[in-house]
Motif scaffolding. Structure first.
Motif, PDB file in Angstrom:
ATOM      1  N   SER A 258       1.211  -0.824  -0.098  1.00  0.00           N
ATOM      2  CA  SER A 258      -0.062   0.177   0.314  1.00  0.00           C
ATOM      3  C   SER A 258       0.939   1.331  -0.266  1.00  0.00           C
ATOM      4  CB  SER A 258      -1.121   0.365   1.202  1.00  0.00           C
ATOM      5  OG  SER A 258       0.303   0.118   2.633  1.00  0.00           O
TER       6      SER A 258
ATOM      7  N   GLU B 197      -5.776  -9.243  -3.466  1.00  0.00           N
ATOM      8  CA  GLU B 197      -6.502  -8.541  -2.778  1.00  0.00           C
ATOM      9  C   GLU B 197      -5.842  -8.178  -1.321  1.00  0.00           C
ATOM     10  OE1 GLU B 197     -10.656  -7.564  -3.578  1.00  0.00           O
ATOM     11  OE2 GLU B 197     -11.260  -9.641  -3.650  1.00  0.00           O
TER      12      GLU B 197
ATOM     13  N   PRO C 122      -5.886  -4.841   1.636  1.00  0.00           N
ATOM     14  CA  PRO C 122      -6.464  -3.434   1.848  1.00  0.00           C
ATOM     15  C   PRO C 122      -5.533  -2.245   1.427  1.00  0.00           C
ATOM     16  CG  PRO C 122      -6.437  -5.449   3.699  1.00  0.00           C
ATOM     17  CD  PRO C 122      -5.879  -5.981   3.280  1.00  0.00           C
TER      18      PRO C 122
ATOM     19  N   ASN D 126      -6.821  -1.070  -4.188  1.00  0.00           N
ATOM     20  CA  ASN D 126      -8.243  -0.816  -5.044  1.00  0.00           C
ATOM     21  C   ASN D 126      -7.762  -1.792  -6.702  1.00  0.00           C
ATOM     22  OD1 ASN D 126      -6.312   1.319  -6.131  1.00  0.00           O
ATOM     23  ND2 ASN D 126      -7.898   1.151  -8.407  1.00  0.00           N
TER      24      ASN D 126
ATOM     25  N   GLU E  37     -10.391   2.963  16.874  1.00  0.00           N
ATOM     26  CA  GLU E  37     -10.933   2.605  15.678  1.00  0.00           C
ATOM     27  C   GLU E  37     -11.730   4.307  15.523  1.00  0.00           C
ATOM     28  OE1 GLU E  37     -13.159  -1.224  15.047  1.00  0.00           O
ATOM     29  OE2 GLU E  37     -14.069  -1.260  17.247  1.00  0.00           O
TER      30      GLU E  37
ATOM     31  N   ALA F  46      -3.532   2.785   6.275  1.00  0.00           N
ATOM     32  CA  ALA F  46      -3.583   1.028   6.211  1.00  0.00           C
ATOM     33  C   ALA F  46      -3.357   0.595   7.513  1.00  0.00           C
ATOM     34  CB  ALA F  46      -3.244   0.246   4.980  1.00  0.00           C
TER      35      ALA F  46
ATOM     36  N   THR G   7      -5.125 -11.474  13.580  1.00  0.00           N
ATOM     37  CA  THR G   7      -5.273 -10.484  12.464  1.00  0.00           C
ATOM     38  C   THR G   7      -5.949  -8.262  13.154  1.00  0.00           C
ATOM     39  OG1 THR G   7      -8.051 -11.193  13.592  1.00  0.00           O
ATOM     40  CG2 THR G   7      -7.262 -12.927  11.698  1.00  0.00           C
TER      41      THR G   7
ATOM     42  N   ARG H 242      -7.807  -5.630  12.904  1.00  0.00           N
ATOM     43  CA  ARG H 242      -8.132  -4.481  11.704  1.00  0.00           C
ATOM     44  C   ARG H 242      -7.700  -3.119  11.920  1.00  0.00           C
ATOM     45  NH1 ARG H 242     -13.385  -4.205  10.658  1.00  0.00           N
ATOM     46  NH2 ARG H 242     -12.919  -6.314  11.641  1.00  0.00           N
TER      47      ARG H 242
ATOM     48  N   GLY I 159      -8.004   0.592   6.867  1.00  0.00           N
ATOM     49  CA  GLY I 159      -7.935  -0.237   5.477  1.00  0.00           C
ATOM     50  C   GLY I 159      -8.458  -1.338   5.157  1.00  0.00           C
ATOM     51  N   GLY I 160      -9.541  -1.913   5.958  1.00  0.00           N
ATOM     52  CA  GLY I 160      -9.900  -3.137   6.452  1.00  0.00           C
ATOM     53  C   GLY I 160      -9.088  -3.788   7.463  1.00  0.00           C
ATOM     54  N   VAL I 161      -9.071  -5.798   7.217  1.00  0.00           N
ATOM     55  CA  VAL I 161      -8.318  -6.136   8.086  1.00  0.00           C
ATOM     56  C   VAL I 161      -7.173  -7.090   7.919  1.00  0.00           C
ATOM     57  CG1 VAL I 161      -8.711  -8.712   9.951  1.00  0.00           C
ATOM     58  CG2 VAL I 161     -11.071  -7.038   9.643  1.00  0.00           C
TER      59      VAL I 161
END
Length: 364
Positions: A15, A150, A152, A155, A213, A277, A309, A311, A314-316
């Motif tokens: 990223s 893919e 996080p 695109n 978060e 991210a 994992t 978070r 940008g996601g996990v």
């Protein structure tokens, strides 16, 4: 005014994005090399308008690659973080995202041959000394960037690049916990000072009155909060053995807390702004700390198994990790992608560098 031409490839690695150079195309003298990198990126300037920097810490990064002299290592990789607002080039940290582009770059530069449909590239990170194995997709003996993986913060999809990091615990300080403690108290706040792939200062976000978060813009806009974090980071750097870290991006900062759908959440500061991210090296450091009872991360995390994992904005992100005893990491893995974006010649003013004969990459 004469300008000096330097071969250059711009790549997205994970990223992040930035120029990739062969060490043999850059000055051997470190001060001159850094002046070249500042001119290349257009720093110091908030827009980096006179260079190829992207006016963001994630796009003001440089990768420098050379053949390795080690028998069991293919290439050496030196990462440089180019400051946007200061005339500063920091080679103390590593960058696992930019590292994702090192294998494809090395193969296409002819530093080693492809070995089949997949090629293992063994990379020595010169910033930290860590060894990284990168599995690159090379169907028909050629690097491919097309695929269905893919990640996080990026695109679309691309070919998977599997990274496995070794020799990462204590890479900078010699110990996973440089102070000998799994948690310290600085300015009344409990912190974990951890050295694994990336030296980090990890705090519970709630202890600073925020959420792990929270939107990055919310944290970036709270100048009082950032000033407090920076004051704590200054002392953390001293305790970790780095001295005055005013002009260094290490240790990085992690604000952690509980979350749903992952082991824990983090907001990762780079260190003066929130990463959009999560850095690969930061994710590895956080995963290792989460495996160790007594750390700030462990106190807010769900139990971490073979895969942590995490978070982030940008996601996990998933971090496969294996411990070697209580305070050592056998290895940590990461799925990344990369893409070659542009190749050509970079121009820097001749007054910065006249283009004298450079030498191979030296350890910092």
């Amino acid at each position: 005014m004469r300008q000096t031409r330097i071969p250059c490839v711009i790549m997205r690695g994970g990223s992040s994005r930035g120029p990739y150079f062969l060490a043999s195309d850059l000055p051997a003298d470190v001060a001159t090399r850094d002046a070249v990198l500042l001119a290349a990126m257009g720093s110091p300037h908030q827009l980096q308008v006179d260079g190829i920097g992207g006016a963001n810490t994630l796009t003001s990064k440089v990768a420098i690659i050379s053949p390795s002299a080690e028998a069991d290592v293919d290439v050496d990789y030196l990462f440089a973080q180019v400051d946007i607002g200061k005339a500063l080039v920091d080679t103390r940290p590593n960058c696992g995202n930019m590292l994702a582009g090192v294998g494809p770059f090395a193969l296409e530069a002819g530093l080693l041959p492809a070995t089949g449909d997949e090629t293992l590239v063994r990379i020595r990170n010169k910033n930290t000394g860590a060894l990284v194995e990168a599995l690159i997709q090379t169907p028909g003996g050629e690097v491919t960037y097309d695929g269905t993986a893919e990640i996080p913060g990026v695109n679309g999809t691309a070919a998977p690049i599997m990274l496995r990091f070794r020799q990462v615990a204590g890479a900078k300080t010699g110990r996973l916990f440089p102070t000998g403690l799994r948690s310290d108290v600085i300015d009344g706040v409990e912190v974990s000072l951890v050295d694994c792939a990336m030296p980090m200062m990890i705090l519970r976000a709630a202890d600073l009155g925020i959420s792990a978060e929270a939107a990055p813009a919310e944290i970036d806009g709270d100048k009082a909060l950032l000033a407090r974090i920076e004051a704590i980071r200054m002392e953390a750097g001293r305790r970790m053995g780095f001295g005055d870290v005013t002009d260094s991006v290490v240790p990085k900062v992690g604000l952690v807390g509980p979350t749903d759908g992952a082991d824990f959440a983090v907001r990762y500061l780079t260190p003066h702004a929130v990463h959009k991210a999560l850095a690969v090296t930061g994710a590895i450091c956080l995963a290792a700390a989460a495996k160790c009872p007594g750390t700030t991360v462990h106190s807010v995390s769900k139990p971490v198994g073979d895969i942590a994992t995490i978070r982030h904005p940008g996601g996990v992100i998933e971090v496969p990790i294996a411990m070697n005893g209580a305070e050592d990491v056998a290895w940590a893995g990461m799925l990344r992608t990369a893409r070659r974006i542009m190749e050509g010649t970079l121009l820097v003013p001749g007054r910065v560098w006249a283009g004298d004969k450079p030498m191979a990459l030296a350890a910092e």
